[in-house]
Structure formats: structure tokens, C-alpha cells
Design a protein around this motif. Structure first.
Motif, PDB file in Angstrom:
ATOM      1  N   ASP A 106       0.827  -1.200   0.000  1.00  0.00           N
ATOM      2  CA  ASP A 106       0.000   0.000   0.000  1.00  0.00           C
ATOM      3  C   ASP A 106       0.862   1.251   0.000  1.00  0.00           C
ATOM      4  OD1 ASP A 106      -2.244  -1.713   0.421  1.00  0.00           O
ATOM      5  OD2 ASP A 106      -1.757  -1.750   2.566  1.00  0.00           O
ATOM      6  N   GLU A 107       0.316   2.306  -0.593  1.00  0.00           N
ATOM      7  CA  GLU A 107       0.868   3.651  -0.487  1.00  0.00           C
ATOM      8  C   GLU A 107      -0.294   4.617  -0.278  1.00  0.00           C
ATOM      9  OE1 GLU A 107       3.258   4.817  -3.780  1.00  0.00           O
ATOM     10  OE2 GLU A 107       4.685   3.155  -3.590  1.00  0.00           O
ATOM     11  N   TYR A 108      -0.296   5.299   0.847  1.00  0.00           N
ATOM     12  CA  TYR A 108      -1.388   6.214   1.162  1.00  0.00           C
ATOM     13  C   TYR A 108      -1.023   6.997   2.413  1.00  0.00           C
ATOM     14  CZ  TYR A 108      -2.740   3.107   4.954  1.00  0.00           C
ATOM     15  OH  TYR A 108      -2.737   2.381   6.107  1.00  0.00           O
ATOM     16  N   PHE A 109      -1.910   7.905   2.852  1.00  0.00           N
ATOM     17  CA  PHE A 109      -1.711   8.678   4.074  1.00  0.00           C
ATOM     18  C   PHE A 109      -2.861   8.418   5.035  1.00  0.00           C
ATOM     19  CE2 PHE A 109      -2.626  12.485   6.599  1.00  0.00           C
ATOM     20  CZ  PHE A 109      -1.423  12.626   7.283  1.00  0.00           C
ATOM     21  N   MET A 110      -2.561   8.369   6.353  1.00  0.00           N
ATOM     22  CA  MET A 110      -3.604   8.119   7.341  1.00  0.00           C
ATOM     23  C   MET A 110      -3.331   8.852   8.646  1.00  0.00           C
ATOM     24  SD  MET A 110      -2.723   4.209   8.714  1.00  0.00           S
ATOM     25  CE  MET A 110      -4.090   4.179   9.863  1.00  0.00           C
ATOM     26  N   VAL A 111      -4.388   9.077   9.415  1.00  0.00           N
ATOM     27  CA  VAL A 111      -4.273   9.413  10.835  1.00  0.00           C
ATOM     28  C   VAL A 111      -4.710   8.176  11.596  1.00  0.00           C
ATOM     29  CG1 VAL A 111      -4.589  11.883  10.565  1.00  0.00           C
ATOM     30  CG2 VAL A 111      -6.602  10.436  10.866  1.00  0.00           C
ATOM     31  N   TRP A 112      -4.103   7.912  12.771  1.00  0.00           N
ATOM     32  CA  TRP A 112      -4.338   6.625  13.398  1.00  0.00           C
ATOM     33  C   TRP A 112      -4.338   6.714  14.920  1.00  0.00           C
ATOM     34  CZ3 TRP A 112      -0.448   5.422  16.705  1.00  0.00           C
ATOM     35  CH2 TRP A 112       0.812   5.989  16.464  1.00  0.00           C
ATOM     36  N   LYS A 113      -4.899   5.670  15.524  1.00  0.00           N
ATOM     37  CA  LYS A 113      -4.759   5.406  16.947  1.00  0.00           C
ATOM     38  C   LYS A 113      -4.751   3.895  17.122  1.00  0.00           C
ATOM     39  CE  LYS A 113      -7.909   5.602  19.936  1.00  0.00           C
ATOM     40  NZ  LYS A 113      -8.855   6.112  20.951  1.00  0.00           N
ATOM     41  N   LYS A 114      -4.145   3.419  18.185  1.00  0.00           N
ATOM     42  CA  LYS A 114      -4.126   1.988  18.460  1.00  0.00           C
ATOM     43  C   LYS A 114      -5.348   1.612  19.303  1.00  0.00           C
ATOM     44  CE  LYS A 114       0.888   1.263  18.268  1.00  0.00           C
ATOM     45  NZ  LYS A 114       2.085   0.802  19.022  1.00  0.00           N
ATOM     46  N   MET A 115      -5.949   0.472  18.954  1.00  0.00           N
ATOM     47  CA  MET A 115      -7.131   0.019  19.680  1.00  0.00           C
ATOM     48  C   MET A 115      -7.103  -1.489  19.854  1.00  0.00           C
ATOM     49  SD  MET A 115     -10.322   2.342  18.331  1.00  0.00           S
ATOM     50  CE  MET A 115     -11.286   1.814  19.771  1.00  0.00           C
ATOM     51  N   ARG A 116      -7.827  -1.947  20.872  1.00  0.00           N
ATOM     52  CA  ARG A 116      -8.032  -3.366  21.123  1.00  0.00           C
ATOM     53  C   ARG A 116      -9.529  -3.651  21.212  1.00  0.00           C
ATOM     54  NH1 ARG A 116      -3.790  -6.390  23.415  1.00  0.00           N
ATOM     55  NH2 ARG A 116      -1.807  -5.236  23.554  1.00  0.00           N
ATOM     56  N   GLY A 117      -9.881  -4.914  21.079  1.00  0.00           N
ATOM     57  CA  GLY A 117     -11.264  -5.327  21.285  1.00  0.00           C
ATOM     58  C   GLY A 117     -12.187  -4.920  20.151  1.00  0.00           C
ATOM     59  N   ASP A 118     -13.485  -4.856  20.465  1.00  0.00           N
ATOM     60  CA  ASP A 118     -14.497  -4.519  19.475  1.00  0.00           C
ATOM     61  C   ASP A 118     -14.704  -3.004  19.430  1.00  0.00           C
ATOM     62  OD1 ASP A 118     -14.818  -7.242  19.134  1.00  0.00           O
ATOM     63  OD2 ASP A 118     -16.556  -7.368  20.477  1.00  0.00           O
ATOM     64  N   PHE A 119     -15.070  -2.514  18.258  1.00  0.00           N
ATOM     65  CA  PHE A 119     -15.320  -1.079  18.124  1.00  0.00           C
ATOM     66  C   PHE A 119     -16.133  -0.821  16.868  1.00  0.00           C
ATOM     67  CE2 PHE A 119     -10.921  -2.080  16.843  1.00  0.00           C
ATOM     68  CZ  PHE A 119     -10.996  -1.861  15.479  1.00  0.00           C
ATOM     69  N   ILE A 120     -16.650   0.393  16.787  1.00  0.00           N
ATOM     70  CA  ILE A 120     -17.424   0.861  15.634  1.00  0.00           C
ATOM     71  C   ILE A 120     -16.844   2.198  15.198  1.00  0.00           C
ATOM     72  CG2 ILE A 120     -19.697   1.516  14.754  1.00  0.00           C
ATOM     73  CD1 ILE A 120     -20.866  -0.109  17.163  1.00  0.00           C
ATOM     74  N   LEU A 121     -16.465   2.313  13.934  1.00  0.00           N
ATOM     75  CA  LEU A 121     -15.909   3.534  13.369  1.00  0.00           C
ATOM     76  C   LEU A 121     -16.925   4.134  12.401  1.00  0.00           C
ATOM     77  CD1 LEU A 121     -12.489   1.935  12.346  1.00  0.00           C
ATOM     78  CD2 LEU A 121     -13.076   2.927  14.576  1.00  0.00           C
ATOM     79  N   ARG A 122     -17.178   5.435  12.529  1.00  0.00           N
ATOM     80  CA  ARG A 122     -18.181   6.035  11.643  1.00  0.00           C
ATOM     81  C   ARG A 122     -17.792   7.466  11.302  1.00  0.00           C
ATOM     82  NH1 ARG A 122     -21.997   6.914  14.903  1.00  0.00           N
ATOM     83  NH2 ARG A 122     -22.557   4.733  15.182  1.00  0.00           N
ATOM     84  N   ALA A 123     -18.037   7.881  10.057  1.00  0.00           N
ATOM     85  CA  ALA A 123     -17.748   9.255   9.630  1.00  0.00           C
ATOM     86  C   ALA A 123     -18.498   9.567   8.339  1.00  0.00           C
ATOM     87  CB  ALA A 123     -16.255   9.457   9.413  1.00  0.00           C
ATOM     88  N   ASP A 124     -18.756  10.855   8.131  1.00  0.00           N
ATOM     89  CA  ASP A 124     -19.186  11.354   6.832  1.00  0.00           C
ATOM     90  C   ASP A 124     -17.916  11.715   6.067  1.00  0.00           C
ATOM     91  OD1 ASP A 124     -21.624  11.138   8.049  1.00  0.00           O
ATOM     92  OD2 ASP A 124     -22.044  13.275   8.124  1.00  0.00           O
ATOM     93  N   ALA A 125     -17.679  11.070   4.930  1.00  0.00           N
ATOM     94  CA  ALA A 125     -16.432  11.235   4.192  1.00  0.00           C
ATOM     95  C   ALA A 125     -16.692  11.871   2.831  1.00  0.00           C
ATOM     96  CB  ALA A 125     -15.749   9.881   4.003  1.00  0.00           C
ATOM     97  N   GLU A 126     -15.778  12.756   2.421  1.00  0.00           N
ATOM     98  CA  GLU A 126     -15.945  13.444   1.139  1.00  0.00           C
ATOM     99  C   GLU A 126     -14.593  13.756   0.515  1.00  0.00           C
ATOM    100  OE1 GLU A 126     -18.010  17.521  -0.698  1.00  0.00           O
ATOM    101  OE2 GLU A 126     -17.852  17.222   1.472  1.00  0.00           O
ATOM    102  N   LEU A 127     -14.419  13.400  -0.741  1.00  0.00           N
ATOM    103  CA  LEU A 127     -13.267  13.830  -1.525  1.00  0.00           C
ATOM    104  C   LEU A 127     -13.538  15.226  -2.059  1.00  0.00           C
ATOM    105  CD1 LEU A 127     -12.610  10.514  -3.432  1.00  0.00           C
ATOM    106  CD2 LEU A 127     -10.867  11.726  -2.096  1.00  0.00           C
ATOM    107  N   LEU A 128     -12.550  16.106  -1.963  1.00  0.00           N
ATOM    108  CA  LEU A 128     -12.745  17.488  -2.395  1.00  0.00           C
ATOM    109  C   LEU A 128     -12.240  17.698  -3.818  1.00  0.00           C
ATOM    110  CD1 LEU A 128     -11.674  19.406   0.838  1.00  0.00           C
ATOM    111  CD2 LEU A 128     -13.946  18.620   0.158  1.00  0.00           C
ATOM    112  N   GLY A 129     -12.957  18.507  -4.548  1.00  0.00           N
ATOM    113  CA  GLY A 129     -12.544  18.858  -5.905  1.00  0.00           C
ATOM    114  C   GLY A 129     -12.818  17.754  -6.921  1.00  0.00           C
TER     115      GLY A 129
END
Length: 519
Positions: A70-93
Motif C-alpha cells: 500500500d501507499e497512502y496517508f492516514m491518521v491513526w490510533k491503536k485500539m483493542r477489542g471490538d469497536f465501531i468507526l463512523r464518519a461522513d467522508a468526502e473527496l474534495l474537488g
């Protein structure tokens, strides 16, 4: 309707968010610990976080996220166990490559060939769940039937990963991958890939939520998880967390003077100062076992509460108290009585009550001392009665037709008619103060119609009022929430009918910088 709660909100300390400068530096970036260019990226990516509107902006390049690396950019945090990630995402331009993409990613490490899974929307609208099962192995894909997703959710439960996506206003469509071994501790984050090594693309993420759900052996009404007090602009669907607590906060009411939100926590009532960003206990004297069925009078001078009285067998009894606090006055003669509505003229309270083993809707003079009037008699549960702002109708929810659905009737109980009739269990109809809108809480069918439990994935849905009646044909989802009981049990519109306040939940509070703004 709820049962006994007990007391006190813990002190909350907020961390100031700052922008990290590289993946080796783990400076706080909103909810995230750090940021990284993954792989041999030619152009360096960057991230920013706006603490006022709690929006993230990512700029990144990268050749691709496919095959064995892979080649890309990310922001991150470390997590354990179960979780739910949610966001409104939009590419600009307009973008350069149709395969540029943004979304959520979960990976074992920041190595470019790491095992991972991501849920993304591409520049051409392709929405897909993409994953690599082995280190350096080929990437696999499950495409969504939905094109051009605007809301992206990625949930982990054990080794099963579920992508749920929607266009703004729609319900979720899901794809799932099971038996994917990424390890107990993983990197979780937002990402962007330009799909072109010589191009930087930009994307924004709003309404970003990282939810740690209640554990499987969780005991309802004995144990609780943390709470976010949120405000949402109904027109834009933009949400902001304005207060966080490891305690259970429930059912915010918005005062007509636009200065406070009133909510309950562990049996006490709290007044949250919107200008100062701080809560204080509201004096309700002996009433220290209040549940989440509390309502303000239309003029904002009085507060109706539902307190579990020891003198009445610990059953919920309706009382009234001045909004600034004081000694409550008993209104309903017996329990259980769960308050939900106050008539616009201030003369009546309406509530759901257990009489002879059956829950129906009643009203009683707000001055007390007079007999209650039964308004519904249908078998099953009738609940959540609330007056329209013009006083012409009482809206409520009922299981009489099978699933829990929204109904309405005249204030004398006549002309009862069903409003919603869909695949959800719909609760707590709240007309806006200007009479133009109605918001409801919708559970999925995996919840019993008569139940409204804590800690489920629910929708807040909005209907316009057309000719004085909710138009279900124009109903839209305005918020995707992990919550349920306590989220929006009571009227929670802002005085100008532009915003609503509600509670979302998580078992791990990731501190945000909270910026107080004038509501």
C-alpha cells in the motif's frame, strides 16, 4: 419510559488537540494519536483537525492500496477489542484519478504490506470493503450495491468486520468479512489515497465517531457506559460533541431561553450551561431517583420529572418543580407514571402509565389534585405522548399494529390514527417548536417492539410537517447513533427549531478539545 437510576456526574478533563508532524511523533490529533505516510509515498501527506466544528481534513498521495502493498496517508490510533468507526467522508474537488479514495482502515501495522481491511468510497463512486488476509498477500474486495456512499461505518466484532454505508438521509447497506485475523491490537484510522504518486488529493471527514460498544455480558439498568452530549444542526446534519462523561447521561431538554440543556444522570437532574460548557446539579430536593422522562413547560418556567418514590413502592411518579429548582409537587396519584408531554397552554401533563398491568396514555391537570383522564385503551404498549406546539394533537408511539409505530390523536383521545408504517420500531415523536418538523428515534427489528434498550445502533429520522401532518414519504435519516434508551426520550429541539440535542454512547471516552460556541 425508564426505571430507577441513581446519582452524580464525574468531572471531565478535556485534552487540547494538536497536529502531529509524522507517524513517529504521536501528538494528539482530535481522536487520533498520530499520522503517517504508509509505504514509499513520493509526496508527503498532512492532516489537520478543527476543534470548533470537529472536522478532519487529510491531504495525501500514494500509488494505490492493492495487490501486496500500500501507499497512502492516514491518521491513526491503536485500539483493542471490538469497536465501531463512523464518519461522513468526502473527496474534495474534481480530482485526477477516478480511483482516488477516502475511508476507514484497520491494520496490523504501518508496514506497507500489512494485513488490513478498509471501507472506502472512490472518486468514481465505487464503495467497497477491501482487505488483505496475509502479510504481503493480494488484496481482496467486496463491493457495495450502494454507489457514492457519504456515510461510512466499519465495525469490528472479534474477527468479523462489517462495512455499513449510506448516502446522507438513507439507511445503511452492509457487507461483511469474517475470520480475518488482524491481531488484538490494531491501528485504526482515517485515510486518503490519490492513486497517483505525483498528485496530492484532499478529503474531509465530519461527524467522526469511534465507539467502543457495551460488552456482550453487559447487564442493562445495572451497568452503564460513557456518554457524549451532542448538538446537531438539522439542515446540515453536522454534529458536535459539547460534553463528555464516563457516566450515563440521558435525555437532554433544551430550555426556551436557549441557555441550558437539562438532562438526568444517576438519579439527579443536571443543568448544562451552553455558554460556559459546564453542568451543575439542579436541586430537586427529595427527588433523587429521577429517570429520563422529564419535560419542560412551553414557557420554560416549570419542569416535570418522573421520580421513583420509596413511598410509592419505588414506582415512577410524576412531579413538577420550578425550573430553577425547589421542592417537587406530586401530580400523579399512583405509579408507574412516566411523563412525556406538557400542553402548550400549561394546563395538562400527558404520560404513559401502568394501570392494572396495561400501559396506556393518560393526561392530568398540571396543577395536580384532580383525577387522571385515560386517553388510549388499545392492547399493547402506548408510550411517548407529546403535544404538538399548536395543541391540536398528541403524538405517541404504539405497538398496537405489530411493530412500534408513531400515532397521533386529538387531546381528548379521539381520532387516533397511525402515522408511520415501516420496518423499524419507531419511538418518541418530537415536533419542532415551529411546527414544521418531527424527529423520531428508530430501532431495527432485532429489538422487540415493546423494548427500547440502551446501547444499540439506532437512527434519528426527520419528517417535514405538511398541512399539519408528518409526511412519511419525505422521512430521512439525520443521524446514525450508537445509543437508544436515553438518546432522545424527551423534547430536545432548540428554541429556533434549527438544532437538536441528544446522547450517544461509548465504553471508552476519547477526550476531545471542546470549544464552547454560542448556540
Amino acid at each position: 419510559m425508564n426505571i430507577v437510576l441513581t446519582r452524580i456526574v464525574g468531572a471531565v478533563v478535556f485534552l487540547v488537540a494538536s497536529v502531529g508532524l509524522g507517524w513517529a511523533q504521536q501528538a494528539q490529533l482530535g481522536l487520533f494519536e498520530g499520522q503517517a505516510d504508509v509505504g514509499r509515498v513520493k509526496l508527503k501527506g498532512s492532516a489537520s483537525y478543527n476543534p470548533t466544528d470537529q472536522t478532519y481534513t487529510l491531504t495525501g498521495a500514494g500509488t494505490n492500496m492493492w495487490f501486496g502493498k500500500d501507499e497512502y496517508f492516514m491518521v491513526w490510533k491503536k485500539m483493542r477489542g471490538d469497536f465501531i468507526l463512523r464518519a461522513d467522508a468526502e473527496l474534495l474537488g474534481k480530482g485526477v484519478d477516478p480511483h482516488r479514495k477516502v475511508g476507514w482502515i484497520i491494520r496490523t501495522s504501518l508496514d506497507s504490506s500489512s494485513t488490513h481491511i478498509n471501507a472506502a468510497v472512490h472518486g468514481d463512486g465505487l464503495t467497497a470493503l477491501q482487505y488483505r488476509r496475509t502479510l504481503g498477500g493480494n488484496t481482496e474486495e467486496k463491493r457495495s450495491v450502494l454507489n457514492g456512499a457519504e456515510v461510512i461505518q466499519l465495525a469490528r466484532k472479534g474477527s468479523t468486520y462489517t462495512m455499513s454505508v449510506a448516502k446522507d438521509g438513507g439507511t445503511f447497506v452492509s457487507e461483511e468479512v469474517s475470520d480475518l485475523a488482524l491481531g488484538e491490537e490494531v491501528y485504526v484510522g482515517l485515510f486518503i489515497c490519490s492513486h497517483n504518486p505525483d498528485v496530492l488529493e484532499k478529503g474531509t471527514f465530519r461527524n467522526v465517531r469511534i465507539v467502543v460498544p457495551a460488552r456482550d455480558n453487559f447487564v442493562p439498568y445495572r451497568e452503564y457506559i460513557g456518554s457524549n452530549l451532542e448538538i446537531m444542526d438539522v439542515a446540515t446534519r453536522h454534529r458536535r460533541i459539547i460534553y463528555q462523561s464516563p457516566e450515563s447521561l440521558q435525555a437532554p431538554n433544551w430550555t426556551p431561553d436557549n441557555k441550558y440543556l437539562l438532562y438526568n444522570s444517576k438519579g439527579l437532574m443536571y443543568r448544562y450551561d451552553l455558554a460556559k460548557g459546564t453542568p451543575t446539579v439542579l436541586n430537586t430536593d427529595f427527588a433523587t431517583n429521577n429517570n429520563n422522562d422529564h419535560v419542560l413547560s412551553f414557557d420554560g418556567k416549570m419542569l416535570g420529572i418522573s421520580h421513583h418514590s420509596k413511598d410509592d413502592g419505588n414506582k415512577s411518579i410524576v412531579y413538577t418543580v420550578p425550573v430553577q429548582g425547589g421542592t417537587p409537587k406530586k401530580i400523579t396519584p399512583i405509579g408507574h407514571s412516566y411523563l412525556h408531554g406538557w400542553s402548550p397552554d400549561g394546563k395538562w401533563l400527558t404520560y404513559t402509565a401502568d394501570r392494572n398491568g396495561d400501559f396506556n396514555i393518560y393526561k392530568i391537570p398540571s396543577s395536580g389534585g384532580k383525577p387522571e383522564v385515560q386517553l388510549t385503551t388499545a392492547k399493547g404498549l402506548d408510550d411517548g405522548p407529546e403535544y404538538s406546539p399548536d395543541g391540536k394533537y398528541i403524538y405517541f408511539n404504539s405497538t398496537r399494529s405489530g411493530l412500534m409505530q408513531i400515532w397521533r390523536m386529538k387531546p381528548d383521545g379521539s381520532e387516533q390514527e397511525q402515522i408511520t408504517n415501516d420496518e423499524f420500531n419507531n419511538w418518541f415523536p418530537h415536533p419542532s417548536p415551529d411546527g414544521k418538523w418531527m424527529v423520531i428515534l428508530s430501532f431495527l427489528k432485532d429489538v422487540k417492539p415493546e423494548d427500547h434498550p440502551f446501547y444499540r445502533q439506532v437512527y434519528l429520522r426527520l419528517m417535514p410537517m405538511v398541512n399539519g401532518k408528518p409526511d412519511v414519504s419525505q422521512m430521512k435519516v439525520i443521524a446514525y447513533v450508537y445509543g437508544g434508551q436515553g438518546t432522545i426520550n424527551t423534547p430536545s429541539w432548540s428554541p429556533d427549531s434549527k438544532k437538536i440535542a441528544f446522547i450517544s454512547n461509548t465504553d471508552q471516552i476519547d477526550r476531545l478539545q471542546i470549544v464552547a460556541t454560542k448556540q
